[in-house]
Write a protein that holds these residues in place. Structure first.
Motif, PDB file in Angstrom:
ATOM      1  N   ILE A  53       0.758  -1.157   0.119  1.00  0.00           N
ATOM      2  CA  ILE A  53       0.017  -0.144   0.087  1.00  0.00           C
ATOM      3  C   ILE A  53       0.937   1.245   0.078  1.00  0.00           C
ATOM      4  CG2 ILE A  53      -1.802   1.583   1.174  1.00  0.00           C
ATOM      5  CD1 ILE A  53      -2.981  -0.769   0.217  1.00  0.00           C
ATOM      6  N   ALA A  54       1.925   1.270   0.806  1.00  0.00           N
ATOM      7  CA  ALA A  54       2.962   2.383   1.102  1.00  0.00           C
ATOM      8  C   ALA A  54       3.423   2.755  -0.648  1.00  0.00           C
ATOM      9  CB  ALA A  54       3.865   2.171   2.128  1.00  0.00           C
ATOM     10  N   GLN A  55       3.836   1.579  -1.203  1.00  0.00           N
ATOM     11  CA  GLN A  55       4.424   1.850  -2.397  1.00  0.00           C
ATOM     12  C   GLN A  55       3.558   2.251  -3.655  1.00  0.00           C
ATOM     13  OE1 GLN A  55       8.025   0.975  -3.156  1.00  0.00           O
ATOM     14  NE2 GLN A  55       7.312   1.882  -4.891  1.00  0.00           N
ATOM     15  N   ALA A  56       2.396   1.825  -3.340  1.00  0.00           N
ATOM     16  CA  ALA A  56       1.277   2.364  -4.329  1.00  0.00           C
ATOM     17  C   ALA A  56       1.036   3.790  -3.986  1.00  0.00           C
ATOM     18  CB  ALA A  56       0.175   1.356  -4.250  1.00  0.00           C
ATOM     19  N   ILE A  57       0.972   4.126  -2.770  1.00  0.00           N
ATOM     20  CA  ILE A  57       0.581   5.559  -2.194  1.00  0.00           C
ATOM     21  C   ILE A  57       1.676   6.382  -2.903  1.00  0.00           C
ATOM     22  CG2 ILE A  57       0.721   7.133  -0.739  1.00  0.00           C
ATOM     23  CD1 ILE A  57      -0.959   4.800   1.002  1.00  0.00           C
ATOM     24  N   PHE A  58       2.968   6.201  -2.661  1.00  0.00           N
ATOM     25  CA  PHE A  58       4.110   6.976  -3.023  1.00  0.00           C
ATOM     26  C   PHE A  58       4.279   6.756  -4.600  1.00  0.00           C
ATOM     27  CE2 PHE A  58       5.364   7.315   0.972  1.00  0.00           C
ATOM     28  CZ  PHE A  58       6.395   8.041   0.999  1.00  0.00           C
ATOM     29  N   ALA A  59       3.789   5.872  -5.473  1.00  0.00           N
ATOM     30  CA  ALA A  59       3.581   5.742  -6.967  1.00  0.00           C
ATOM     31  C   ALA A  59       2.439   6.812  -7.459  1.00  0.00           C
ATOM     32  CB  ALA A  59       3.298   4.435  -7.500  1.00  0.00           C
ATOM     33  N   LYS A 104      -6.802   3.361  -8.041  1.00  0.00           N
ATOM     34  CA  LYS A 104      -5.605   3.292  -8.680  1.00  0.00           C
ATOM     35  C   LYS A 104      -4.570   2.474  -7.662  1.00  0.00           C
ATOM     36  CE  LYS A 104      -5.533   7.432 -11.375  1.00  0.00           C
ATOM     37  NZ  LYS A 104      -5.040   8.727 -11.447  1.00  0.00           N
ATOM     38  N   ILE A 105      -4.485   2.502  -6.495  1.00  0.00           N
ATOM     39  CA  ILE A 105      -3.932   2.010  -5.471  1.00  0.00           C
ATOM     40  C   ILE A 105      -4.100   0.688  -5.392  1.00  0.00           C
ATOM     41  CG2 ILE A 105      -3.337   1.968  -2.929  1.00  0.00           C
ATOM     42  CD1 ILE A 105      -3.190   5.149  -3.051  1.00  0.00           C
ATOM     43  N   SER A 106      -5.568   0.379  -5.347  1.00  0.00           N
ATOM     44  CA  SER A 106      -5.903  -1.053  -5.474  1.00  0.00           C
ATOM     45  C   SER A 106      -5.407  -1.764  -6.515  1.00  0.00           C
ATOM     46  CB  SER A 106      -7.326  -0.992  -5.493  1.00  0.00           C
ATOM     47  OG  SER A 106      -7.937  -0.502  -4.346  1.00  0.00           O
ATOM     48  N   GLU A 107      -5.538  -1.185  -7.874  1.00  0.00           N
ATOM     49  CA  GLU A 107      -5.043  -1.759  -9.097  1.00  0.00           C
ATOM     50  C   GLU A 107      -3.533  -1.973  -9.047  1.00  0.00           C
ATOM     51  OE1 GLU A 107      -6.352   1.074 -12.313  1.00  0.00           O
ATOM     52  OE2 GLU A 107      -8.323   0.157 -11.914  1.00  0.00           O
ATOM     53  N   LEU A 108      -2.850  -1.001  -8.201  1.00  0.00           N
ATOM     54  CA  LEU A 108      -1.347  -1.241  -8.127  1.00  0.00           C
ATOM     55  C   LEU A 108      -0.952  -2.336  -7.468  1.00  0.00           C
ATOM     56  CD1 LEU A 108      -0.160   2.385  -8.230  1.00  0.00           C
ATOM     57  CD2 LEU A 108       0.474   0.768 -10.029  1.00  0.00           C
ATOM     58  N   VAL A 109      -1.641  -2.385  -6.267  1.00  0.00           N
ATOM     59  CA  VAL A 109      -1.429  -3.493  -5.291  1.00  0.00           C
ATOM     60  C   VAL A 109      -1.731  -4.973  -5.873  1.00  0.00           C
ATOM     61  CG1 VAL A 109      -1.853  -4.541  -3.166  1.00  0.00           C
ATOM     62  CG2 VAL A 109      -1.727  -2.262  -3.162  1.00  0.00           C
ATOM     63  N   ALA A 110      -2.692  -4.992  -6.731  1.00  0.00           N
ATOM     64  CA  ALA A 110      -3.079  -6.282  -7.497  1.00  0.00           C
ATOM     65  C   ALA A 110      -2.035  -6.483  -8.392  1.00  0.00           C
ATOM     66  CB  ALA A 110      -4.247  -6.302  -8.015  1.00  0.00           C
ATOM     67  N   GLN A 111      -1.513  -5.497  -9.098  1.00  0.00           N
ATOM     68  CA  GLN A 111      -0.487  -5.906 -10.092  1.00  0.00           C
ATOM     69  C   GLN A 111       1.086  -6.179  -9.470  1.00  0.00           C
ATOM     70  OE1 GLN A 111      -0.988  -5.669 -13.403  1.00  0.00           O
ATOM     71  NE2 GLN A 111       0.933  -6.762 -13.393  1.00  0.00           N
ATOM     72  N   TYR A 112       1.408  -5.471  -8.194  1.00  0.00           N
ATOM     73  CA  TYR A 112       2.293  -5.737  -7.580  1.00  0.00           C
ATOM     74  C   TYR A 112       2.301  -7.210  -7.136  1.00  0.00           C
ATOM     75  CZ  TYR A 112       3.312  -0.734  -6.863  1.00  0.00           C
ATOM     76  OH  TYR A 112       3.404   0.499  -7.017  1.00  0.00           O
ATOM     77  N   VAL A 113       1.273  -7.806  -6.476  1.00  0.00           N
ATOM     78  CA  VAL A 113       1.053  -9.189  -6.207  1.00  0.00           C
ATOM     79  C   VAL A 113       1.261 -10.091  -7.559  1.00  0.00           C
ATOM     80  CG1 VAL A 113      -0.556 -10.833  -5.196  1.00  0.00           C
ATOM     81  CG2 VAL A 113      -0.103  -8.507  -4.088  1.00  0.00           C
ATOM     82  N   GLU A 114       0.450  -9.671  -8.301  1.00  0.00           N
ATOM     83  CA  GLU A 114       0.643 -10.606  -9.631  1.00  0.00           C
ATOM     84  C   GLU A 114       2.073 -10.514 -10.368  1.00  0.00           C
ATOM     85  OE1 GLU A 114      -1.139 -10.278 -14.104  1.00  0.00           O
ATOM     86  OE2 GLU A 114      -2.484  -9.965 -12.711  1.00  0.00           O
ATOM     87  N   ASP A 115       2.921  -9.799 -10.094  1.00  0.00           N
ATOM     88  CA  ASP A 115       4.085  -9.640 -10.547  1.00  0.00           C
ATOM     89  C   ASP A 115       5.194 -10.345  -9.715  1.00  0.00           C
ATOM     90  OD1 ASP A 115       3.472  -8.015 -12.877  1.00  0.00           O
ATOM     91  OD2 ASP A 115       4.187  -6.203 -12.048  1.00  0.00           O
ATOM     92  N   THR A 139      -8.642  -1.707   5.785  1.00  0.00           N
ATOM     93  CA  THR A 139      -8.092  -2.785   4.770  1.00  0.00           C
ATOM     94  C   THR A 139      -8.292  -2.701   3.391  1.00  0.00           C
ATOM     95  OG1 THR A 139      -8.168  -3.895   6.835  1.00  0.00           O
ATOM     96  CG2 THR A 139      -7.772  -5.181   4.692  1.00  0.00           C
ATOM     97  N   LEU A 140      -7.467  -2.978   2.464  1.00  0.00           N
ATOM     98  CA  LEU A 140      -7.720  -3.021   1.352  1.00  0.00           C
ATOM     99  C   LEU A 140      -7.681  -4.713   0.796  1.00  0.00           C
ATOM    100  CD1 LEU A 140      -7.766  -2.281  -1.688  1.00  0.00           C
ATOM    101  CD2 LEU A 140      -5.252  -2.585  -1.558  1.00  0.00           C
ATOM    102  N   ARG A 141      -8.770  -5.229   0.400  1.00  0.00           N
ATOM    103  CA  ARG A 141      -8.821  -6.715   0.317  1.00  0.00           C
ATOM    104  C   ARG A 141      -8.995  -7.038  -1.031  1.00  0.00           C
ATOM    105  NH1 ARG A 141     -10.053 -11.583   3.174  1.00  0.00           N
ATOM    106  NH2 ARG A 141     -10.613 -12.897   1.544  1.00  0.00           N
TER     107      ARG A 141
END
Length: 91
Positions: free
Chosen positions: A25-31, A53-64, A81-83
């Protein structure tokens, strides 16, 4: 980070710990932060578009593979909590 949209400057050490926020979440917030909206402002009161946008980034980080899926719950402070739901892959 494999994703094209990632922060050029990672969150300072302790930023996510001090806010009880998952590192993804922190990484996506800074992004998504900018001169107009600081990471702190986004963390405190995200707009609906920032949350998406942050939800999408976190999902992408996990997928990657940058962050583990774990239980799919990513703390955004002590009370939010982001689920993420597991991806269904057909075939």
């Amino acid at each position: 980070m494999k994703h094209a949209i990632c922060s050029c400057v990672p969150p300072p050490v302790g930023w996510s710990v001090n806010r009880q926020t998952h590192p993804a979440i922190a990484q996506a917030i800074f992004a998504v932060s900018s001169d107009a909206r600081s990471p702190e402002a986004i963390w405190e009161t995200p707009t609906p578009d920032e949350w998406r946008k942050i939800s999408e980034l976190v999902a992408q980080y996990v997928e990657d593979g940058d962050f583990a899926f774990d239980n799919g719950k990513f703390a955004w402070g002590p009370f939010e909590t982001l689920r993420l739901w597991p991806l269904r892959r057909d075939g």
